[in-house]
Design an enzyme around this catalytic site. Structure first.
Site, PDB file in Angstrom:
ATOM      1  N   THR A  19      40.269  28.616  30.071  1.00  0.00           N
ATOM      2  CA  THR A  19      41.032  29.705  30.669  1.00  0.00           C
ATOM      3  C   THR A  19      41.722  29.177  31.919  1.00  0.00           C
ATOM      4  O   THR A  19      41.559  28.024  32.299  1.00  0.00           O
ATOM      5  CB  THR A  19      40.106  30.871  31.061  1.00  0.00           C
ATOM      6  OG1 THR A  19      39.166  30.411  32.043  1.00  0.00           O
ATOM      7  CG2 THR A  19      39.361  31.415  29.847  1.00  0.00           C
ATOM      8  N   LYS A  23      27.254  33.563  41.781  1.00  0.00           N
ATOM      9  CA  LYS A  23      26.762  33.868  40.440  1.00  0.00           C
ATOM     10  C   LYS A  23      25.232  33.949  40.415  1.00  0.00           C
ATOM     11  O   LYS A  23      24.655  34.733  39.652  1.00  0.00           O
ATOM     12  CB  LYS A  23      27.260  32.822  39.448  1.00  0.00           C
ATOM     13  CG  LYS A  23      28.755  32.927  39.147  1.00  0.00           C
ATOM     14  CD  LYS A  23      29.133  34.262  38.544  1.00  0.00           C
ATOM     15  CE  LYS A  23      30.587  34.287  38.094  1.00  0.00           C
ATOM     16  NZ  LYS A  23      30.977  35.583  37.490  1.00  0.00           N
ATOM     17  N   ASP A  39      40.519  47.656  41.258  1.00  0.00           N
ATOM     18  CA  ASP A  39      40.301  46.476  42.093  1.00  0.00           C
ATOM     19  C   ASP A  39      38.860  46.548  42.581  1.00  0.00           C
ATOM     20  O   ASP A  39      38.520  47.378  43.420  1.00  0.00           O
ATOM     21  CB  ASP A  39      41.280  46.468  43.263  1.00  0.00           C
ATOM     22  CG  ASP A  39      41.105  45.258  44.173  1.00  0.00           C
ATOM     23  OD1 ASP A  39      40.154  44.479  43.976  1.00  0.00           O
ATOM     24  OD2 ASP A  39      41.925  45.102  45.099  1.00  0.00           O
ATOM     25  N   TYR A  87      31.181  29.697  44.272  1.00  0.00           N
ATOM     26  CA  TYR A  87      31.059  30.246  42.924  1.00  0.00           C
ATOM     27  C   TYR A  87      29.602  30.248  42.460  1.00  0.00           C
ATOM     28  O   TYR A  87      29.093  31.257  41.986  1.00  0.00           O
ATOM     29  CB  TYR A  87      31.914  29.424  41.959  1.00  0.00           C
ATOM     30  CG  TYR A  87      31.994  29.982  40.567  1.00  0.00           C
ATOM     31  CD1 TYR A  87      32.851  31.043  40.268  1.00  0.00           C
ATOM     32  CD2 TYR A  87      31.232  29.454  39.535  1.00  0.00           C
ATOM     33  CE1 TYR A  87      32.936  31.558  38.985  1.00  0.00           C
ATOM     34  CE2 TYR A  87      31.304  29.961  38.253  1.00  0.00           C
ATOM     35  CZ  TYR A  87      32.158  31.009  37.981  1.00  0.00           C
ATOM     36  OH  TYR A  87      32.227  31.523  36.703  1.00  0.00           O
ATOM     37  N   ASN A 120      33.420  41.587  34.626  1.00  0.00           N
ATOM     38  CA  ASN A 120      33.995  40.281  34.322  1.00  0.00           C
ATOM     39  C   ASN A 120      34.789  39.695  35.483  1.00  0.00           C
ATOM     40  O   ASN A 120      34.947  38.476  35.568  1.00  0.00           O
ATOM     41  CB  ASN A 120      34.893  40.408  33.080  1.00  0.00           C
ATOM     42  CG  ASN A 120      35.717  39.168  32.825  1.00  0.00           C
ATOM     43  OD1 ASN A 120      35.195  38.134  32.421  1.00  0.00           O
ATOM     44  ND2 ASN A 120      37.024  39.260  33.080  1.00  0.00           N
TER      45      ASN A 120
END
Length: 232
Positions: A191, A160, A60, A156, A87
């Protein structure tokens, strides 16, 4: 196709989606693949669905103790790590706006997408250097590119962008060690996170595998999609 029968690769967030597909492709190339997962039962089930030397490992990235335990296990068993793929990522918050911040979501996104990748890279860097030919791949997104960033998905996108900055710093610190560090955008992939309509997951994973299998004279400190540079 070049095979890598003696190399060990670890992928975080790997029980499904791009992480799992990346593991599938690396296993086909002969890697021993460790699927880093929060839920070991789900990870074991995912590993059984792949051919080759694939197994799950409890990891984790948001839990410092878990990362340290995983690094110790890999060191004990293999003495090195040839490929680390950061990832694991959460919170593709497309419906959010920066001027109406959900601080819980933002903090969680940074904890996994940035700090998780950071602590994992730091914990495994000695093992990547041990083999003299390590590859560290941060799975990023063009959504984090300052050159094209706009409104939407603030947690997000900014996390990133921070991951991209971390990539540059890590590449500089590891330069000369034999470890190549790059960020890869897999593109919009169909996905659970990306949703329907994206390209096949195998295509997105292929760019990650490209960075994970670069030759020793390959690039470091870059941002790529499908092996082609992207603007920061």
């Amino acid at each position: 196709m070049t095979t890598h029968p003696s190399k060990v690769a670890l992928i975080t967030g790997a029980n499904r989606g791009i992480g799992l597909e990346t593991g599938r492709q690396l296993a086909r190339l002969g890697f021993t693949v460790l699927l880093g997962v929060r839920d070991l039962a789900k990870g074991d089930a995912a590993a059984k669905g792949l051919d080759g030397h694939v197994e799950a490992i409890a990891l984790d990235v948001a839990a410092p103790d878990a990362v340290a335990r995983a690094a110790a296990e890999v060191e004990r068993r293999f003495g090195r790590l040839d490929v680390l793929i950061n990832n694991a990522a959460i919170h593709y918050d497309t419906g959010s706006r920066a001027l109406q911040p959900d601080w819980t979501v933002i903090r969680e996104a940074f904890e996994t997408n940035v700090f998780g990748a950071w602590r994992t890279a730091a914990a495994f860097a000695p093992l990547l250097k041990a083999g003299g030919h390590g590859r560290l791949v941060n799975v990023s997104s063009e959504g984090g590119s300052l050159a094209s960033m706009g409104a939407g998905a603030p947690a997000y996108s900014t996390s990133k962008a921070a991951l991209n900055a971390l990539t540059c710093v890590l590449a500089a610190e590891l330069r000369g060690s034999g470890v190549l560090v790059n960020a890869v955008c897999p593109g919009w992939v169909a996905t659970d996170m990306g949703g329907p309509g994206g390209r096949p997951v195998a295509q997105g994973a292929a760019g990650i595998v490209w960075a994970a299998t670069l030759p020793d004279d390959g690039p470091t400190g870059g941002f790529f999609r499908d092996g082609k540079r992207l603007p920061w």
